[in-house]
Motif scaffolding. Structure first.
Motif, PDB file in Angstrom:
ATOM      1  N   TYR A   4       6.362   2.475  -1.658  1.00 31.10           N
ATOM      2  CA  TYR A   4       7.295   2.812  -2.733  1.00 31.10           C
ATOM      3  C   TYR A   4       8.260   1.671  -3.049  1.00 31.10           C
ATOM      4  N   THR A   5       8.504   0.797  -2.096  1.00 29.07           N
ATOM      5  CA  THR A   5       9.438  -0.313  -2.312  1.00 29.07           C
ATOM      6  C   THR A   5       8.725  -1.599  -2.747  1.00 29.07           C
ATOM      7  N   MET A   6       7.443  -1.669  -2.456  1.00 27.59           N
ATOM      8  CA  MET A   6       6.670  -2.847  -2.830  1.00 27.59           C
ATOM      9  C   MET A   6       5.661  -2.477  -3.928  1.00 27.59           C
ATOM     10  N   ARG A   7       5.730  -3.177  -5.030  1.00 27.68           N
ATOM     11  CA  ARG A   7       4.824  -2.913  -6.142  1.00 27.68           C
ATOM     12  C   ARG A   7       3.547  -3.752  -6.002  1.00 27.68           C
ATOM     13  N   ASP A   8       2.587  -3.374  -6.768  1.00 28.01           N
ATOM     14  CA  ASP A   8       1.319  -4.107  -6.857  1.00 28.01           C
ATOM     15  C   ASP A   8       0.635  -4.216  -5.492  1.00 28.01           C
ATOM     16  N   LEU A   9       0.751  -3.177  -4.651  1.00 28.42           N
ATOM     17  CA  LEU A   9       0.023  -3.172  -3.399  1.00 28.42           C
ATOM     18  C   LEU A   9      -1.409  -2.700  -3.637  1.00 28.42           C
ATOM     19  N   SER A  10      -2.315  -3.336  -2.980  1.00 28.75           N
ATOM     20  CA  SER A  10      -3.710  -2.950  -3.105  1.00 28.75           C
ATOM     21  C   SER A  10      -3.951  -1.645  -2.368  1.00 28.75           C
ATOM     22  N   PRO A  11      -5.007  -0.933  -2.703  1.00 27.50           N
ATOM     23  CA  PRO A  11      -5.319   0.303  -1.971  1.00 27.50           C
ATOM     24  C   PRO A  11      -5.520   0.054  -0.493  1.00 27.50           C
ATOM     25  N   GLU A  12      -6.105  -1.102  -0.130  1.00 20.28           N
ATOM     26  CA  GLU A  12      -6.295  -1.406   1.281  1.00 20.28           C
ATOM     27  C   GLU A  12      -4.950  -1.560   1.997  1.00 20.28           C
ATOM     28  N   ALA A  13      -3.977  -2.206   1.320  1.00 20.58           N
ATOM     29  CA  ALA A  13      -2.660  -2.381   1.934  1.00 20.58           C
ATOM     30  C   ALA A  13      -1.954  -1.050   2.103  1.00 20.58           C
ATOM     31  N   LYS A  14      -2.042  -0.190   1.056  1.00 16.02           N
ATOM     32  CA  LYS A  14      -1.428   1.127   1.182  1.00 16.02           C
ATOM     33  C   LYS A  14      -2.057   1.916   2.330  1.00 16.02           C
ATOM     34  N   LYS A  15      -3.402   1.828   2.429  1.00 19.47           N
ATOM     35  CA  LYS A  15      -4.075   2.525   3.520  1.00 19.47           C
ATOM     36  C   LYS A  15      -3.641   1.974   4.879  1.00 19.47           C
ATOM     37  N   GLY A  16      -3.437   0.642   4.994  1.00 17.27           N
ATOM     38  CA  GLY A  16      -2.985   0.040   6.254  1.00 17.27           C
ATOM     39  C   GLY A  16      -1.590   0.503   6.633  1.00 17.27           C
ATOM     40  N   PHE A  17      -0.682   0.559   5.611  1.00 13.44           N
ATOM     41  CA  PHE A  17       0.671   1.049   5.917  1.00 13.44           C
ATOM     42  C   PHE A  17       0.635   2.510   6.358  1.00 13.44           C
ATOM     43  N   ALA A  18      -0.238   3.296   5.744  1.00 12.09           N
ATOM     44  CA  ALA A  18      -0.341   4.707   6.148  1.00 12.09           C
ATOM     45  C   ALA A  18      -0.855   4.826   7.585  1.00 12.09           C
ATOM     46  N   GLU A  19      -1.808   3.976   7.938  1.00  6.98           N
ATOM     47  CA  GLU A  19      -2.308   4.011   9.318  1.00  6.98           C
ATOM     48  C   GLU A  19      -1.231   3.585  10.314  1.00  6.98           C
ATOM     49  N   VAL A  20      -0.443   2.572   9.923  1.00  6.63           N
ATOM     50  CA  VAL A  20       0.651   2.154  10.808  1.00  6.63           C
ATOM     51  C   VAL A  20       1.652   3.287  10.998  1.00  6.63           C
ATOM     52  N   ALA A  21       2.005   3.967   9.890  1.00  5.17           N
ATOM     53  CA  ALA A  21       2.955   5.076  10.004  1.00  5.17           C
ATOM     54  C   ALA A  21       2.387   6.198  10.862  1.00  5.17           C
ATOM     55  N   GLY A  22       1.105   6.538  10.673  1.00  6.14           N
ATOM     56  CA  GLY A  22       0.493   7.583  11.482  1.00  6.14           C
ATOM     57  C   GLY A  22       0.454   7.214  12.958  1.00  6.14           C
ATOM     58  N   ALA A  23       0.106   5.947  13.250  1.00  8.38           N
ATOM     59  CA  ALA A  23       0.089   5.520  14.656  1.00  8.38           C
ATOM     60  C   ALA A  23       1.482   5.582  15.266  1.00  8.38           C
ATOM     61  N   ALA A  24       2.497   5.229  14.489  1.00 10.19           N
ATOM     62  CA  ALA A  24       3.869   5.290  15.004  1.00 10.19           C
ATOM     63  C   ALA A  24       4.274   6.738  15.292  1.00 10.19           C
ATOM     64  N   ARG A  25       3.890   7.669  14.384  1.00  3.30           N
ATOM     65  CA  ARG A  25       4.219   9.074  14.623  1.00  3.30           C
ATOM     66  C   ARG A  25       3.500   9.592  15.868  1.00  3.30           C
ATOM     67  N   GLU A  26       2.237   9.233  16.031  1.00  2.00           N
ATOM     68  CA  GLU A  26       1.512   9.650  17.223  1.00  2.00           C
ATOM     69  C   GLU A  26       2.145   9.073  18.496  1.00  2.00           C
TER      70      GLU A  26
END
Length: 462
Positions: free
Chosen positions: A280-302
């Motif tokens: 949400y703070t970084m524009r023009d992110l590729s789908p792969e980058a968004k997916k990587g950030f989501a995986e990082v967030a999920g791993a942190a929550r786990e």
């Protein structure tokens, strides 16, 4: 019967000792030096704490009285290997010197029986039964042959019976008593060697020697059993102390783990938040980058969930609620010093070196070490002056807390390290957990010192 006679004699001797106790107390006081000035009494505080005697430190220790020195010398002599030969030789010489008193020649049959009845006692410790057989046999042969009874040979015979009853089983002691009484009766009937001694006195002397030996054996057996019991209790207490120490270490590690959980959980939660807000703070992110950030967030929550489960396992008291206050750092040492002063203590903080922010783990450990050291100073050395030193070195942080030991009770000066056991366990665990070093103990100039070195390495401020 032998046992009963021995117990009766012990009761009689105990009663006589109690009656003569006032006289013996006066005699002992005279031998121990009655005019020695007593030591100044200690000062007992209103709370029951024992402090050093008033009027300055005590003087040099008094000299050992002569009676004590003689008793210690005799005890050493009695446990030495040459006790038996020396006392046996003295008894044999006494028998030879007693012969002329009865108008008997030393170089005669009487002299031979006297030596045969006393010399074997030189080897009573190494070979009691052969020595006793020779002594008692020679004494019986001399009496049956009509030889005169000497005081030394009579003592040698009774002492031999005492030693045998002290080492033989009770049944064997009874058989020995019957045989001895029968031998005395035969001597009275067949020879006149004991005519000058009433036969009841001779029988009582024989039975008394055996009874005292049996009673002494009973006492030694009881003392040996008590020593074994004390040794078992000591081993049990040692194992119990070891278990308590291990439990204290585990509790301290669990407490440290709970504190570190808050530190690490804060960092991991920041990672999760930043990874979730990055799309949400970084524009023009590729789908792969968004997916990587989501995986990082999920791993942190786990990771946070796993850390909570680990914390519930390490928690010593399942009913204890986790702390919600932020973990303290070194910038709050001033508040800690003020709190110590408010509790009646005296403390001074000095910082050396180039002050720089360190990792939260290192600052938290340093803060807790200082906190525990101040608590121990208030508990074990109330009113003492405490100096807290922080030294920022290139690769480590040195922490030193020193008190001058003012008003430390004498009963706790030498054992203060043991008294502060659990507090020291926690401080040592915090230092060793970071790969550092820890030392604590009394100072030669007085007081107590706590020192810790925490490696800094490449830790950065979190």
């Amino acid at each position: 019967m032998v046992t009963a006679v021995g117990q009766v004699l012990l009761w009689i001797i105990t009663g006589i000792t109690r009656l003569l106790r006032p006289l013996t107390n006066r005699l002992v006081a005279a031998l121990y030096g009655r005019n020695t000035p007593p030591a100044p009494p200690p000062y007992v505080a209103p709370d029951g704490t024992l402090y050093a005697p008033r009027g300055g430190p005590p003087g040099p220790p008094p000299r050992t009285p002569p009676l004590v020195r003689w008793a210690r010398a005799w005890r050493r002599f009695g446990t030495s290997w040459w006790y038996g030969p020396v006392t046996g030789a003295v008894l044999a010489l006494a028998a030879l010197f007693e012969l002329p008193l009865h108008h008997l020649d030393a170089v005669s049959l009487n002299g031979g029986f006297a030596l045969a009845s006393t010399v074997p006692l030189m080897f009573r410790r190494e070979s009691l039964r052969p020595a006793a057989a020779i002594t008692l046999g020679a004494l019986a042969a001399s009496l049956l042959s009509g030889q005169a009874l000497l005081a030394t040979t009579a003592f040698a015979g009774l002492y031999t019976l005492f030693l045998l009853a002290q080492q033989l089983p009770r049944q064997s002691t009874g058989v020995l008593g019957v045989g001895s009484v029968v031998t005395v009766a035969v001597v009275y009937l067949a020879a006149g060697s004991l005519d000058q001694i009433p036969w009841p006195a001779a029988v009582v002397a024989v039975v008394a020697a055996l009874g005292l030996g049996d009673a002494r054996r009973t006492v030694e057996t009881a003392e040996a059993s008590m020593d074994e019991e004390r040794e078992r209790n000591s081993e049990t207490l040692t194992r119990l102390n070891a278990v308590q120490h291990e439990q204290a270490v585990l509790r301290e590690r669990a407490r440290i783990a709970r504190e570190l959980h808050d530190v690490v959980a804060h960092s991991v939660s920041m990672i999760a938040v930043q990874a979730e807000t990055a799309p949400y703070t970084m524009r023009d992110l590729s789908p792969e980058a968004k997916k990587g950030f989501a995986e990082v967030a999920g791993a942190a929550r786990e990771a946070l969930e796993e850390m909570r489960r680990l914390l519930s396992v390490l928690r010593a008291d399942p009913g204890t609620e986790p702390e919600v206050t932020p973990q303290p750092r070194l910038d709050r040492l001033g508040e800690l010093i003020d709190s110590h002063r408010g509790a009646g203590g005296q403390a001074q903080l000095s910082v050396h070196g180039s002050v720089r922010p360190l990792s939260t783990t290192i600052e938290l450990s340093a803060y807790r070490i200082v906190q525990e050291a101040l608590t121990n100073a208030r508990r074990h050395a109330p009113g003492s002056r405490v100096r807290v030193e922080l030294n920022y070195l290139g690769d480590r942080l040195a922490v030193r807390v020193v008190d001058d030991g003012t008003s430390v009770p004498v009963t706790k000066v030498e054992d203060r390290t043991k008294v502060m056991g659990h507090g020291l366990v926690g401080m040592r665990e915090r230092a060793t957990m970071l790969g550092g070093r820890f030392a604590a103990g009394p100072r030669t100039e007085g007081g107590f010192a706590v020192q810790a070195e925490l490696p800094v390495g490449q830790n950065r401020h979190s």
